[in-house]
Motif scaffolding. Structure first.
Motif, PDB file in Angstrom:
ATOM      1  N   SER A   1      13.213   0.038  -7.249  1.00  0.00           N
ATOM      2  CA  SER A   1      12.225   0.948  -7.837  1.00  0.00           C
ATOM      3  C   SER A   1      12.376   2.357  -7.269  1.00  0.00           C
ATOM      4  CB  SER A   1      10.793   0.431  -7.632  1.00  0.00           C
ATOM      5  OG  SER A   1      10.424   0.556  -6.277  1.00  0.00           O
ATOM      6  N   PHE A   2      12.957   2.457  -6.081  1.00  0.00           N
ATOM      7  CA  PHE A   2      13.159   3.778  -5.476  1.00  0.00           C
ATOM      8  C   PHE A   2      14.394   4.482  -6.042  1.00  0.00           C
ATOM      9  CE2 PHE A   2      13.805   6.865  -2.063  1.00  0.00           C
ATOM     10  CZ  PHE A   2      12.501   7.276  -1.833  1.00  0.00           C
TER      11      PHE A   2
ATOM     12  N   LYS B   1       7.495   2.805   0.792  1.00  0.00           N
ATOM     13  CA  LYS B   1       7.942   3.881  -0.094  1.00  0.00           C
ATOM     14  C   LYS B   1       7.817   5.232   0.616  1.00  0.00           C
ATOM     15  CE  LYS B   1       7.619   3.025  -4.820  1.00  0.00           C
ATOM     16  NZ  LYS B   1       6.827   2.897  -6.041  1.00  0.00           N
ATOM     17  N   SER B   2       6.756   5.424   1.369  1.00  0.00           N
ATOM     18  CA  SER B   2       6.594   6.686   2.104  1.00  0.00           C
ATOM     19  C   SER B   2       7.661   6.835   3.180  1.00  0.00           C
ATOM     20  CB  SER B   2       5.214   6.752   2.753  1.00  0.00           C
ATOM     21  OG  SER B   2       4.225   6.788   1.770  1.00  0.00           O
TER      22      SER B   2
ATOM     23  N   LYS C   1       0.820  -1.213   0.000  1.00  0.00           N
ATOM     24  CA  LYS C   1       0.000   0.000   0.000  1.00  0.00           C
ATOM     25  C   LYS C   1       0.857   1.268   0.000  1.00  0.00           C
ATOM     26  CE  LYS C   1      -3.688  -2.384   2.463  1.00  0.00           C
ATOM     27  NZ  LYS C   1      -4.293  -2.808   1.200  1.00  0.00           N
ATOM     28  N   GLY C   2       2.151   1.099  -0.256  1.00  0.00           N
ATOM     29  CA  GLY C   2       3.015   2.282  -0.370  1.00  0.00           C
ATOM     30  C   GLY C   2       3.595   2.771   0.952  1.00  0.00           C
TER      31      GLY C   2
ATOM     32  N   LEU D   1      11.603  -3.060  -3.938  1.00  0.00           N
ATOM     33  CA  LEU D   1      11.307  -1.755  -3.329  1.00  0.00           C
ATOM     34  C   LEU D   1      12.490  -0.805  -3.538  1.00  0.00           C
ATOM     35  CD1 LEU D   1       9.897   0.211  -1.242  1.00  0.00           C
ATOM     36  CD2 LEU D   1      11.128  -1.065   0.525  1.00  0.00           C
TER      37      LEU D   1
ATOM     38  N   ARG E   1      10.761   7.897   1.467  1.00  0.00           N
ATOM     39  CA  ARG E   1      10.708   9.310   1.044  1.00  0.00           C
ATOM     40  C   ARG E   1      11.009  10.245   2.211  1.00  0.00           C
ATOM     41  NH1 ARG E   1       5.417   8.427  -2.118  1.00  0.00           N
ATOM     42  NH2 ARG E   1       6.178   7.867  -4.179  1.00  0.00           N
TER      43      ARG E   1
ATOM     44  N   SER F   1       6.232  14.369  -0.746  1.00  0.00           N
ATOM     45  CA  SER F   1       5.902  13.308   0.200  1.00  0.00           C
ATOM     46  C   SER F   1       5.721  13.862   1.607  1.00  0.00           C
ATOM     47  CB  SER F   1       6.982  12.229   0.192  1.00  0.00           C
ATOM     48  OG  SER F   1       8.017  12.564   1.056  1.00  0.00           O
TER      49      SER F   1
END
Ligand SMILES: CC(C)(COP(=O)(O)OP(=O)(O)OC[C@H]1O[C@@H](n2cnc3c(N)ncnc32)[C@H](O)[C@@H]1OP(=O)(O)O)[C@@H](O)C(=O)NCCC(=O)NCCS
Length: 190
Positions: free
Chosen positions: A140-141, A105-106, A101-102, A137, A109, A180
């Motif tokens: 992709s970042f 990634k958050s 659900k991200g 992960l 950020r 973000s």
């Protein structure tokens, strides 16, 4: 699903941190150099002092992702002296039922924005090679493999790949990390 929030942990939140960290070690034993057995023996004072950055004289960003007041993710940014140009990422974990659900990634950020604000030129981490979700992960970042594989722990069959990501552009900062920050609004937990 309600919106998750990312907050900065302080020594006052040691119990929340302890619960999330021990959950992560129990849930994902091959993802971390440390183990549940090692950390479950820590005293309350040790958990508390981990988050007392002033007392430890360290520059770090301990983060928790919360959903409805419950910890559902953890990650640390950490700058080790004397190399103040590198922000290391440790302890990345998201609760199994909230993956995809991200949240990770958050967390990344937030650490990226913090690292840039500290003047770092690089972020660094190590990921278990068999951990497809985490490898994806980080790739992709923007992380790339850097350096030799190392044992996860002494004697472990699992190997970790060091990865790095350059942080060198003010444009990257304003376009990505500030956006973000607007969304996740990391702030100190009280
Ligand atoms: C790795 C981990 C932190 C990812 O957390 P997450 O919140 O589910 O990740 P996100 O939802 O932010 O996903 C971001 C990207 O990671 C990759 N990814 C995440 N889960 C994945 C999976 N199961 N398979 C493949 N790629 C995956 C994807 O590229 C994804 O981007 P996309 O959704 O645009 O495709 C989580 O699976 C976890 O806690 N694993 C156990 C602990 C761990 O391995 N920590 C890493 C230590 S180095």
């Amino acid at each position: 699903m309600s919106e998750f929030e990312i907050k900065i942990l302080t020594a006052k939140n040691w119990e929340l941190y302890k619960s999330a960290r021990l959950s992560s070690l129990r849930d994902s034993p091959d993802s971390f150099g440390s183990t549940y057995d090692q950390e479950t023996t820590l005293s309350d004072a040790e958990w508390q002092s981990r988050l007392d950055l002033k007392f430890r004289d360290i520059d770090a960003l301990p983060l928790v992702a919360e959903l409805d007041g419950k910890p559902v993710g953890v990650a640390w940014g950490f700058i080790h002296k004397p190399d103040l140009r590198i922000a290391h990422i440790y302890q990345m974990w998201v609760s199994p039922e909230l993956r995809g659900k991200g949240i990770a990634k958050s967390l990344l950020r937030e650490i990226e924005a913090w690292a840039i604000s500290r003047g770092c030129g690089l972020m660094a981490l190590a990921v278990t090679t068999s951990n497809e979700a985490a490898v994806n992960l980080y790739r992709s970042f923007g992380f790339i493999a850097a350096g030799q594989l190392e044992e996860l722990r002494i004697g472990s069959e699992r190997m970790v790949q060091p990865m790095v990501m350059k942080l060198n552009s003010a444009a990257q900062h304003s376009n990505r990390s500030l956006r973000s920050l607007g969304r996740a609004k990391a702030r100190a937990l009280t």
